[in-house]
Structures are given as C-alpha cells and as structure tokens.
Design a protein around this motif. Structure first.
Motif, PDB file in Angstrom:
ATOM      1  N   VAL A 140       3.946   3.219   3.171  1.00  0.00           N
ATOM      2  CA  VAL A 140       4.640   2.407   4.176  1.00  0.00           C
ATOM      3  C   VAL A 140       5.631   1.458   3.508  1.00  0.00           C
ATOM      4  O   VAL A 140       6.777   1.306   3.941  1.00  0.00           O
ATOM      5  N   ASN A 182      -5.112   8.523   6.668  1.00  0.00           N
ATOM      6  CA  ASN A 182      -4.442   7.641   5.714  1.00  0.00           C
ATOM      7  C   ASN A 182      -2.917   7.688   5.799  1.00  0.00           C
ATOM      8  O   ASN A 182      -2.228   7.393   4.826  1.00  0.00           O
ATOM      9  N   TYR A 183      -2.367   8.016   6.971  1.00  0.00           N
ATOM     10  CA  TYR A 183      -0.917   8.105   7.085  1.00  0.00           C
ATOM     11  C   TYR A 183      -0.239   6.744   6.930  1.00  0.00           C
ATOM     12  O   TYR A 183       0.941   6.659   6.602  1.00  0.00           O
ATOM     13  N   PHE A 184      -0.997   5.668   7.161  1.00  0.00           N
ATOM     14  CA  PHE A 184      -0.435   4.329   7.004  1.00  0.00           C
ATOM     15  C   PHE A 184      -0.832   3.714   5.675  1.00  0.00           C
ATOM     16  O   PHE A 184      -1.028   2.510   5.563  1.00  0.00           O
ATOM     17  N   ASP A 185      -0.924   4.557   4.669  1.00  0.00           N
ATOM     18  CA  ASP A 185      -1.204   4.094   3.320  1.00  0.00           C
ATOM     19  C   ASP A 185      -0.201   2.996   2.947  1.00  0.00           C
ATOM     20  O   ASP A 185       1.014   3.145   3.123  1.00  0.00           O
ATOM     21  N   ARG A 186      -0.714   1.888   2.399  1.00  0.00           N
ATOM     22  CA  ARG A 186       0.118   0.723   2.131  1.00  0.00           C
ATOM     23  C   ARG A 186       1.307   1.043   1.228  1.00  0.00           C
ATOM     24  O   ARG A 186       2.441   0.618   1.489  1.00  0.00           O
TER      25      ARG A 186
END
Length: 271
Positions: free
Chosen positions: A265, A258-262
């Motif tokens: 980001v 989930n590192y690119f959680d909206r």
C-alpha cells in the motif's frame, strides 16, 4: 500404512504435460505414498514425456474434446486393471484446461463464441463427462478431483475468459456430488491454487509480474509451490478427507487476506 492410507490405492491422473505440470506433482505425491498411478495424456508426445518422468507407470492417450476418446480410454483402462475381476479406481484427477488465445488477449466483451465454448468443453465439461463414463470403474468411496483457481471473482485481465469457465467448473462439483449420491459415496472436490509457476502460465502475457506481485502479497513473502497444491490434492483423494465434498479448497498461502499489506500500500500510494 501411512496416515493418508494411499498404499496400493489406484488413481487415474488426466493432464500431465511436462515436469512442471500440476498433474505431474500430484502423481509424484501419490506415488510417494505408495499409490498406483495411471496417466492419461493428450498426445503421443506427452505419452513419451510421461514415460520418461514415471517409468513403469501405465500411460494412455486421450484428447477429451472428443467424447468418443473418453469412452475408448475408459475401456482401455478397464481392460488394464481387470475391472470385471474386481479392479476398481480409488480416484481420478482432472488437471485439464485449455483456452485459445492465438489471436492474443482481448477485452472480455470481445470473447469469441467458438473460443469460449471450446474452453468450456475441454476445461469444464470434460470433468463431467469423465465422471459419467468412468462411474462404473470407481470404488463406491472414490474421490474425484479437479484443479480450479483461488478466486473466480477477481477480474485479472490477462486471464482472459477462463475465470468464468472455472466458476462453472466449481459449480459442477455440487451437482455431480448430488447426482452421484443416489448410488455411491463418491466425492467431488477441487484444489483452487493461487498463482503458480508452470509452463502453461509462462505463456500468459504479464503473468510473471502478477506472480511476483502475489509473492509480495502472500504473508510469508514466498510464492506458492506446486508441491503444496499436490499435497492438498493427495489429502482430498484420500479417505482421510471423507467429510469434504463439493468444495473448492483454496491453496494460496494466505494471499487473499493480505491485499492491504502495509509495504505494498505504501509503495502504491507513494508513501
């Protein structure tokens, strides 16, 4: 008997420092399932702490940096459990790590040789050494468990040189498993947790910010709890996990996906 079938099984837990230690949580999880727990701590001060936290449980002292201490504590535990009369250990927990940051955190390329080698000795080689010297006390179906980290490929500056050392620890699992397979079914695994709130982590500069960031990255938006790590450890120590060997089981509540959680980001790019 419970699902994990840990009642009256005997385990040695190395590494308890205080009530916030991963070792402490694992010991509590094992005791809750009816297991017999033997503690091994580094100092007399920690022995007193362990006795307060776990009244009635045996506590031994061993500084693993000196191999002679490991041999001594093995003999003391053997005498206590009556090994010659059939007493055996069903598992060992290695929850030990040390790094000398007394001069502060430095860029990785400035790591001092003596500090790196000492950290390898205490944090990695001690696991191999304990396995070697305790092998005759272990049940043929015993489980050996160490504590790693969720990833050794992420260059967290404030973790210093410990990630490469944990990578060595992870690698040692397969070599120990293969080596021991010639005379037993003893398994070697690691619990690899994400960021935890422990006394040791509290002393790392910038760790609190990293911990709070991790909490936002975790899909459930709640930090990983030590009890969740301990529960996984109890399973790996039980014979219910007999098909798991030479593995580092990541316990990070899904953070790694989930590192690119909206929301994160959006905030980071100013959207």
């Amino acid at each position: 008997m419970g699902f994990l079938e840990l009642e009256n099984r005997r385990f040695v837990v190395f590494g308890l420092a205080n009530k916030k230690s991963v070792a402490c949580a694992i010991a509590r999880a094992l005791a809750a399932e009816g297991a017999k727990v033997i503690h091994v701590v580094r100092t007399e001060e920690r022995r007193a702490t362990a006795r307060k936290l776990f009244p009635g449980m045996p506590v031994f002292v061993c500084d693993v940096e000196d191999e002679a201490n490991i041999i001594r504590v093995r003999d003391e535990i053997a005498a206590a459990i009556g090994a010659e009369g059939g007493g055996r250990l069903d598992g060992i927990v290695h929850s030990i790590a040390f790094a000398n940051y007394s001069d502060g955190f430095k860029p990785f390329h400035q790591t001092m040789k003596r500090d790196f080698l000492q950290a390898v000795d205490i944090s990695c080689f001690s696991f191999i050494c304990i396995a070697n010297h305790f092998k005759d006390l272990l049940d043929p179906d015993a489980s050996m468990l160490t504590i790693s980290i969720s990833t050794t490929r992420m260059a967290a500056e404030n973790y210093g040189y410990m990630a490469p050392i944990k990578a060595a620890l992870n690698s040692s699992l397969c070599f120990l498993a293969q080596s021991f397979s010639s005379f037993s079914r003893i398994r070697f695994n690691a619990v690899a947790p994400g960021l935890l709130k422990t006394s040791a982590s509290a002393g790392i500069p910038g760790y609190v910010d990293s911990y709070l960031f991790a909490e936002k990255v975790i899909p459930r938006k709640q930090a990983l709890r030590i009890e969740e790590v301990a529960n996984t450890a109890a399973f790996l120590l039980s014979r219910r996990s007999s098909g798991i060997n030479a593995q580092a089981i990541v316990v990070d509540a899904g953070m790694e996906i989930n590192y690119f959680d909206r929301e994160i980001v959006s905030k980071s790019v100013g959207g």
